[in-house]
Design a protein around this motif. Structure first.
Motif, PDB file in Angstrom:
ATOM      1  N   GLY A   1       0.804  -1.227   0.000  1.00 42.68           N
ATOM      2  CA  GLY A   1       0.000   0.000   0.000  1.00 42.68           C
ATOM      3  C   GLY A   1       0.830   1.265   0.000  1.00 42.68           C
ATOM      4  O   GLY A   1       0.298   2.359  -0.199  1.00 42.68           O
TER       5      GLY A   1
ATOM      6  N   ASP B   1       1.105  -2.456  -4.507  1.00 41.92           N
ATOM      7  CA  ASP B   1      -0.209  -3.034  -4.234  1.00 41.92           C
ATOM      8  C   ASP B   1      -0.102  -4.521  -4.488  1.00 41.92           C
ATOM      9  O   ASP B   1       0.365  -4.937  -5.555  1.00 41.92           O
TER      10      ASP B   1
ATOM     11  N   TYR C   1      -8.458  -4.873   7.063  1.00 42.20           N
ATOM     12  CA  TYR C   1      -8.452  -5.234   5.638  1.00 42.20           C
ATOM     13  C   TYR C   1      -7.227  -4.613   4.990  1.00 42.20           C
ATOM     14  O   TYR C   1      -6.570  -3.750   5.563  1.00 42.20           O
ATOM     15  N   TYR C   2      -6.909  -5.094   3.801  1.00 40.77           N
ATOM     16  CA  TYR C   2      -5.823  -4.497   3.020  1.00 40.77           C
ATOM     17  C   TYR C   2      -6.269  -4.490   1.563  1.00 40.77           C
ATOM     18  O   TYR C   2      -7.296  -5.074   1.202  1.00 40.77           O
ATOM     19  N   LYS C   3      -5.492  -3.812   0.731  1.00 36.21           N
ATOM     20  CA  LYS C   3      -5.899  -3.664  -0.667  1.00 36.21           C
ATOM     21  C   LYS C   3      -5.062  -4.554  -1.562  1.00 36.21           C
ATOM     22  O   LYS C   3      -3.845  -4.567  -1.464  1.00 36.21           O
TER      23      LYS C   3
ATOM     24  N   LEU D   1     -10.463  -4.732  -1.931  1.00 33.13           N
ATOM     25  CA  LEU D   1     -10.092  -4.872  -0.520  1.00 33.13           C
ATOM     26  C   LEU D   1     -10.287  -6.310  -0.044  1.00 33.13           C
ATOM     27  O   LEU D   1     -11.226  -6.988  -0.468  1.00 33.13           O
TER      28      LEU D   1
ATOM     29  N   ASP E   1      -8.450  -8.890   6.567  1.00 32.86           N
ATOM     30  CA  ASP E   1      -7.138  -9.167   7.154  1.00 32.86           C
ATOM     31  C   ASP E   1      -7.299  -9.969   8.451  1.00 32.86           C
ATOM     32  O   ASP E   1      -8.399 -10.251   8.915  1.00 32.86           O
TER      33      ASP E   1
ATOM     34  N   ASP F   1      -0.009   3.479   4.885  1.00 30.53           N
ATOM     35  CA  ASP F   1      -1.344   3.714   4.305  1.00 30.53           C
ATOM     36  C   ASP F   1      -2.450   3.392   5.296  1.00 30.53           C
ATOM     37  O   ASP F   1      -3.609   3.701   5.053  1.00 30.53           O
ATOM     38  N   ASP F   2      -2.083   2.744   6.417  1.00 28.60           N
ATOM     39  CA  ASP F   2      -3.057   2.337   7.435  1.00 28.60           C
ATOM     40  C   ASP F   2      -3.022   3.352   8.571  1.00 28.60           C
ATOM     41  O   ASP F   2      -2.064   3.407   9.337  1.00 28.60           O
TER      42      ASP F   2
ATOM     43  N   GLY G   1      -2.844   2.659  -1.495  1.00 30.06           N
ATOM     44  CA  GLY G   1      -3.183   1.447  -0.742  1.00 30.06           C
ATOM     45  C   GLY G   1      -4.595   1.502  -0.198  1.00 30.06           C
ATOM     46  O   GLY G   1      -5.540   1.828  -0.903  1.00 30.06           O
ATOM     47  N   LYS G   2      -4.724   1.228   1.108  1.00 23.32           N
ATOM     48  CA  LYS G   2      -6.054   1.135   1.714  1.00 23.32           C
ATOM     49  C   LYS G   2      -6.607   2.486   2.162  1.00 23.32           C
ATOM     50  O   LYS G   2      -7.696   2.542   2.744  1.00 23.32           O
TER      51      LYS G   2
ATOM     52  N   ARG H   1      -8.571   5.739   2.700  1.00 24.37           N
ATOM     53  CA  ARG H   1      -9.914   6.207   2.321  1.00 24.37           C
ATOM     54  C   ARG H   1      -9.998   7.682   2.717  1.00 24.37           C
ATOM     55  O   ARG H   1      -9.462   8.072   3.767  1.00 24.37           O
TER      56      ARG H   1
END
Length: 277
Positions: free
Chosen positions: A27, A31, A165-167, A172, A175, A221-222, A243-244, A246
């Motif tokens: 991410g 990816d 979760y991950y991308k 998605l 996880d 990215d988290d 990545g993840k 939003r």
């Protein structure tokens, strides 16, 4: 409106006193997906530029679908310059803990990470270790882990990370944290998390670099596990919009990144510019 300046986050002073940078991997660098995944635009060059700077660089991942060696080899094939000793995944850290405490694990992990546990006694298990087992998260396998835990006087559950979760390139994916919560709920036990956002995990990376938390920056990215975890340790945390990520992350009720940037390349541009490099 997207903004990727650090000025509005009072960054400049922090960047000048930085000694080390820690990068999340999936991410941020690439990816994941079919065929091992694809690099995120500009990230290969960004890693190269950080390596050529006067900053220490380490990679901190919750990746548990491959051994550290195979995972690093995959990234090298993509074009990234990194070595096994610079990459910190949860599995080797869990193995150390198991040996230290004389624990014998029942493994609910991805087949490709099992070799990391070759040196550990797994007969008559007295704890459970879960990782991102992907398709191995069947009812039967979860129930087997549940039965091991409920059969113990003092159940011990280790979770390699606790992401929701991950991308991947096709969307998605759930996880390990989701399954960790299921076992916690079923067994009335609290998992010991090894990996991000565990303070002990971040501290082991800082120790390896020989830097203090306030001298280090985490880029991920988290928002919760990368950025929030790093901030809890006293580091600054930067979130990339890859990545993840939003858009709602920038309005999160409890975690606010020290800065948001469009991608790793933009972050490295800003860091090196503020350091006059």
């Amino acid at each position: 409106m997207q903004h990727s300046t650090m000025a509005d986050h009072n960054w400049t002073g922090c960047v000048k006193s930085l000694k080390g940078v820690i990068l999340d991997m999936c991410g941020v660098l690439y990816d994941s997906g079919e065929g091992g995944g694809v690099p995120i635009s500009g990230s290969i060059e960004a890693v190269k530029r950080l390596k050529e700077s006067d900053l220490q660089l380490r990679f901190c991942t919750n990746e548990t679908q491959a051994t550290r060696e195979k995972f690093v080899a995959k990234l090298q094939r993509m074009g990234f310059e990194l070595s096994v000793s610079e990459v910190f995944p949860p599995a080797p850290a869990v193995v150390s803990i198991l040996k230290e405490r004389g624990l014998r694990p029942h493994l609910l992990v991805h087949d490709d990470v099992i070799p990391e546990f070759d040196s550990v006694d797994k007969t008559n298990p007295n704890c459970v270790v879960i990782g991102d087992a992907a398709d191995k998260f069947s009812y039967k396998n979860l129930n087997d882990a549940f039965q091991v835990l409920t059969g113990l006087e003092k159940p011990v559950l280790f979770s390699m990370g606790k992401g929701r979760y991950y991308k991947e390139t096709d969307g998605l994916k759930l996880d390990v944290g989701v399954y960790m919560k299921a076992l916690e709920y079923a067994c009335d036990v609290e998992a010991e998390v090894v990996g991000k956002p565990s303070a002990m995990f971040f501290q082991s990376v800082l120790n390896d670099m020989g830097v203090q938390p306030h001298e280090a920056l985490m880029i991920g990215d988290d928002l919760v596990n990368d950025v929030g975890g790093a901030q809890q340790c006293g580091m600054k945390g930067l979130q990339v919009r890859t990545g993840k990520y939003r858009p709602s992350d920038e309005r999160h009720p409890t975690v606010t990144a020290d800065g948001y940037v469009d991608n790793l390349a933009a972050a490295v541009d800003l860091i090196l510019k503020h350091r006059g490099q």
